[in-house]
Scaffold this motif. Structure first.
Motif, mmCIF file in Angstrom:
data_model
loop_
_atom_site.group_PDB
_atom_site.id
_atom_site.type_symbol
_atom_site.label_atom_id
_atom_site.label_comp_id
_atom_site.label_asym_id
_atom_site.label_seq_id
_atom_site.Cartn_x
_atom_site.Cartn_y
_atom_site.Cartn_z
ATOM 1 N N GLN A 6 1.226 -1.334 -0.239
ATOM 2 C CA GLN A 6 -0.060 -0.081 -0.225
ATOM 3 C C GLN A 6 0.866 1.195 0.180
ATOM 4 O OE1 GLN A 6 -2.717 0.800 3.256
ATOM 5 N NE2 GLN A 6 -4.406 0.709 1.954
ATOM 6 N N PHE A 7 0.376 2.745 -0.511
ATOM 7 C CA PHE A 7 0.966 3.799 -0.640
ATOM 8 C C PHE A 7 0.638 4.107 1.019
ATOM 9 C CE2 PHE A 7 0.149 3.465 -5.421
ATOM 10 C CZ PHE A 7 1.436 3.720 -5.633
ATOM 11 N N SER A 8 2.410 4.744 1.120
ATOM 12 C CA SER A 8 2.028 4.902 2.592
ATOM 13 C C SER A 8 1.284 6.330 3.041
ATOM 14 C CB SER A 8 3.660 4.761 3.682
ATOM 15 O OG SER A 8 4.095 6.035 2.605
ATOM 16 N N SER A 9 1.527 6.877 1.607
ATOM 17 C CA SER A 9 0.557 9.060 2.444
ATOM 18 C C SER A 9 -0.256 8.864 1.288
ATOM 19 C CB SER A 9 1.775 9.074 2.482
ATOM 20 O OG SER A 9 2.576 9.481 1.505
ATOM 21 N N ARG A 10 -0.822 9.836 1.443
ATOM 22 C CA ARG A 10 -1.931 10.435 -0.113
ATOM 23 C C ARG A 10 -0.873 10.986 -1.072
ATOM 24 N NH1 ARG A 10 -5.252 14.560 1.619
ATOM 25 N NH2 ARG A 10 -6.103 12.147 3.211
ATOM 26 N N LEU A 11 0.333 11.604 -0.516
ATOM 27 C CA LEU A 11 1.030 12.619 -1.857
ATOM 28 C C LEU A 11 2.075 10.943 -1.813
ATOM 29 C CD1 LEU A 11 2.264 15.298 -1.928
ATOM 30 C CD2 LEU A 11 4.297 15.106 -0.184
ATOM 31 N N ILE A 235 -3.261 -1.246 -10.701
ATOM 32 C CA ILE A 235 -2.615 -1.460 -10.127
ATOM 33 C C ILE A 235 -2.567 -0.539 -8.454
ATOM 34 C CG2 ILE A 235 -1.019 -1.642 -11.465
ATOM 35 C CD1 ILE A 235 -2.012 -4.480 -8.927
ATOM 36 N N TYR A 236 -2.304 0.920 -9.476
ATOM 37 C CA TYR A 236 -1.961 2.088 -8.319
ATOM 38 C C TYR A 236 -2.907 2.365 -7.558
ATOM 39 C CZ TYR A 236 3.051 2.454 -9.497
ATOM 40 O OH TYR A 236 4.642 2.667 -10.329
ATOM 41 N N GLY A 237 -4.459 2.192 -8.242
ATOM 42 C CA GLY A 237 -5.563 2.255 -7.986
ATOM 43 C C GLY A 237 -5.856 1.021 -6.228
ATOM 44 N N SER A 238 -4.786 -0.098 -6.455
ATOM 45 C CA SER A 238 -5.083 -0.482 -5.742
ATOM 46 C C SER A 238 -4.935 -0.802 -4.471
ATOM 47 C CB SER A 238 -5.172 -2.268 -6.234
ATOM 48 O OG SER A 238 -3.987 -2.077 -6.231
ATOM 49 N N TYR A 239 -3.558 -0.345 -4.439
ATOM 50 C CA TYR A 239 -2.759 0.317 -3.280
ATOM 51 C C TYR A 239 -3.287 1.539 -2.660
ATOM 52 C CZ TYR A 239 0.031 -3.315 -6.195
ATOM 53 O OH TYR A 239 0.453 -3.780 -6.664
ATOM 54 N N ILE A 240 -4.674 2.510 -3.231
ATOM 55 C CA ILE A 240 -4.348 3.174 -2.188
ATOM 56 C C ILE A 240 -5.503 3.108 -1.392
ATOM 57 C CG2 ILE A 240 -6.223 5.317 -2.773
ATOM 58 C CD1 ILE A 240 -5.802 5.908 -5.329
ATOM 59 N N ASN A 241 -5.235 3.759 0.168
ATOM 60 C CA ASN A 241 -5.541 3.149 0.802
ATOM 61 C C ASN A 241 -7.586 3.694 0.965
ATOM 62 O OD1 ASN A 241 -7.240 4.632 4.422
ATOM 63 N ND2 ASN A 241 -5.090 3.700 4.386
ATOM 64 N N LYS A 242 -8.414 2.947 1.446
ATOM 65 C CA LYS A 242 -10.232 2.768 1.779
ATOM 66 C C LYS A 242 -10.096 4.553 1.293
ATOM 67 C CE LYS A 242 -11.467 -0.953 -0.244
ATOM 68 N NZ LYS A 242 -11.769 -0.592 -1.144
ATOM 69 N N LYS A 243 -9.677 5.015 2.477
ATOM 70 C CA LYS A 243 -9.761 6.160 3.591
ATOM 71 C C LYS A 243 -9.598 7.522 2.585
ATOM 72 C CE LYS A 243 -7.423 6.423 7.135
ATOM 73 N NZ LYS A 243 -6.447 5.412 7.695
ATOM 74 N N GLU A 244 -8.673 7.090 1.617
ATOM 75 C CA GLU A 244 -8.616 8.383 0.600
ATOM 76 C C GLU A 244 -9.967 8.754 -0.276
ATOM 77 O OE1 GLU A 244 -6.281 10.187 1.332
ATOM 78 O OE2 GLU A 244 -4.685 8.959 2.504
ATOM 79 N N ASN A 245 -9.412 9.948 -0.716
ATOM 80 C CA ASN A 245 -11.135 10.296 -1.319
ATOM 81 C C ASN A 245 -9.821 10.055 -3.120
ATOM 82 O OD1 ASN A 245 -12.641 11.959 -3.153
ATOM 83 N ND2 ASN A 245 -12.891 13.538 -1.863
ATOM 84 N N ILE A 246 -10.850 9.204 -3.644
ATOM 85 C CA ILE A 246 -9.744 8.925 -5.187
ATOM 86 C C ILE A 246 -10.079 9.921 -6.085
ATOM 87 C CG2 ILE A 246 -8.824 6.895 -4.834
ATOM 88 C CD1 ILE A 246 -11.402 5.462 -5.920
ATOM 89 N N VAL A 247 -11.281 10.643 -5.899
ATOM 90 C CA VAL A 247 -11.728 11.184 -6.885
ATOM 91 C C VAL A 247 -10.449 12.883 -6.881
ATOM 92 C CG1 VAL A 247 -13.344 13.723 -7.646
ATOM 93 C CG2 VAL A 247 -14.517 11.121 -7.021
ATOM 94 N N LEU A 248 -10.438 13.608 -5.552
ATOM 95 C CA LEU A 248 -9.023 14.121 -6.124
ATOM 96 C C LEU A 248 -8.300 14.105 -5.241
ATOM 97 C CD1 LEU A 248 -10.453 16.456 -2.543
ATOM 98 C CD2 LEU A 248 -10.967 16.769 -4.838
ATOM 99 N N LEU A 249 -7.493 12.365 -6.045
ATOM 100 C CA LEU A 249 -6.380 11.691 -5.832
ATOM 101 C C LEU A 249 -5.947 11.980 -7.156
ATOM 102 C CD1 LEU A 249 -5.576 9.347 -3.875
ATOM 103 C CD2 LEU A 249 -4.941 11.757 -3.468
ATOM 104 N N GLY A 250 -7.379 11.520 -8.669
ATOM 105 C CA GLY A 250 -7.022 11.403 -9.558
ATOM 106 C C GLY A 250 -7.221 12.673 -10.590
#
Ligand code: PFF
Length: 449
Positions: A6-11, A235-250
């Protein structure tokens, strides 16, 4: 089976995904397309296409990936309720895996040339002229050596895993990339002739806008640049924490990608006109700007030569920049087949990375030995045809196959208010109807019109 990375942080995610997106496509592909397709007019079309076509597909990949917690083949199977959907999904996932491996096989060759040019600048600085000449001459031996070197670098990062390898190296390399590109822009802009380049970049030539050629180039560029269709973003998406807002990340990833492409234009186009000022030919006999490999490996090096001693240092910085950009992208490509292997066999990450990496090196060698016949063919097969078609498959899965409620549930994690957002009002129907139509029309134009 080992625990999923998993990625360790949003950034960390934003930088790694932006690292995947920002690559040779931005620093080489984008500026040359801008130069030969009407300057700022191309930039406008590209911006539009990125937001109306590429970003929605990026969101489809990230959402499917995070929901399914697996690679594209398994993920598309998982979201299909019917057995036919599962079979087609798995096939598309495997096709994506094959395409990304082929992309990596030619990308590693080009990236190898970048390393060779870095060394060439160093050998010039220390006065080893013969070695320097060998490094820039096209030969099977040189191509093989540097392609293998680049592949080894890629494998040694991927085998360390998501947060210790991919994320760590992306967060080290991407700031360097930004510093190098901004320094080069400042330097090149201070040289004589640069202002003509700025003009060519910033003054739009609307006569070229909306020609089918321009639209198709912009679409191909947008797909390639955002690494779409082949399961990398999934696959990168699969390593994002469920708490993150993926709309903004994308959205952040798309913005960084566009931002760096526009910066690269501010470097390459003025540099071409500085070269012109120094007597270097930058136009073909037909009056078009020279693009593709002749631009990067002939025009730009001639410019460095014309700068005298300083030119070697500038050349070194430029090719280090290219190598970094290529490396953060190649690791994301290798991750696709590696993740698939880890998830579907008993091999651990270390072994899977070396095994798959070696197979891709063999593919690259095949291209090197049959360069004339295969190199261009593989590039158009993968980027011009396969990536848009796979993008279409992803739209169909996100828009028609996957149940809308599950998508909503997935997006709600990390963004509970999504249901009332502008994004949710537009996106579902958008990937369902608008994106497929755009892709089909454009694809028809490239292939049959
Ligand atoms: N986005 C990369 C570039 O612009 O150079 C290329 C790329 C990376 C394509 C990852 C496909 C991919 F899966």
């Amino acid at each position: 089976m080992s625990a999923r990375g998993q990625f360790s942080s949003r950034l960390g995610f934003i930088i790694a995904a932006a690292g995947s997106a920002v690559g040779l496509g931005n620093i080489w592909g984008f500026p040359t397309q801008v130069a030969s397709n009407g300057g700022a007019a191309f930039v406008l079309v590209y911006l539009l296409l990125t937001f109306v076509l590429a970003y929605p597909i990026l969101m489809a990949e990230l959402t499917i990936g995070r929901y399914a917690q697996s690679n594209m083949a398994n993920a598309l199977q998982k979201i299909s309720p019917t057995s036919l959907g599962k079979i087609v999904g798995k096939t598309a996932g495997l096709w994506g895996l094959a395409v990304v491996s082929l992309i990596l096989s030619f990308y590693a060759i080009v990236a190898g040339w970048m390393i060779a040019h870095c060394l060439q600048a160093i050998t010039e600085i220390i006065g080893w002229h013969q070695a320097s000449q060998w490094l820039i001459e096209f030969s099977i031996t040189r191509n093989l050596i540097f392609c293998i070197l680049f592949s080894l670098l890629t494998i040694s990062i991927v085998c360390r895993g998501v947060s210790d390898g991919i994320e760590r190296w992306s967060t080290r390399l991407m700031p360097m990339l930004l510093i190098l590109i901004v320094s080069l822009i400042l330097y090149v802009s201070s040289l004589e002739g640069a202002s003509a380049g700025w003009e060519a970049y910033l003054v739009p030539d609307f006569s070229k806008i909306l020609t089918p050629d321009l639209l198709i180039s912009a679409m191909g560029q947008a797909f390639f640049s955002l690494s779409l269709g082949v399961g990398t973003m999934l696959i990168y998406g699969s390593y994002i924490n469920k708490k993150e807002n993926i709309v903004l990340l994308g959205a952040s990833v798309a913005l960084v990608d566009i931002g760096i492409a526009i910066l690269a234009g501010m470097l390459i186009i003025p540099a071409m006109y500085v070269a012109l000022h120094n007597g270097v030919t930058i136009f073909t006999d037909a009056g078009e700007l020279i693009d593709g490999d002749r631009l990067i490996f002939t025009v730009i090096p001639q410019l460095f030569q014309a700068m005298g001693v300083a030119g070697n240092y500038v050349s070194l910085v430029f090719f280090v920049l290219m190598t970094i950009a290529a490396l953060t992208s190649s690791i994301s490509m290798l991750e696709v087949p590696v993740a698939f292997t880890i998830e579907n066999s008993k091999l651990n990450r270390y072994k899977a990375s070396w095994l798959i990496g070696s197979i891709i090196m063999l593919l690259s060698s095949t291209l090197i030995f049959n360069f004339e016949h295969l190199f261009g063919f593989v590039i158009s097969l993968t980027t011009q045809y396969s990536q848009p078609l796979l993008g279409l498959v992803l739209c169909i899965y996100a828009g028609w196959v996957w149940r809308r409620n599950s998508i909503l549930e997935e997006l709600k994690q990390g963004c509970p208010e999504i249901e009332s957002s502008f994004f949710w009002k537009i996106w579902p129907n958008y990937v369902r109807i608008v994106c497929p139509i755009i892709i089909i029309v454009m694809f028809y134009q490239t292939t049959f019109a």
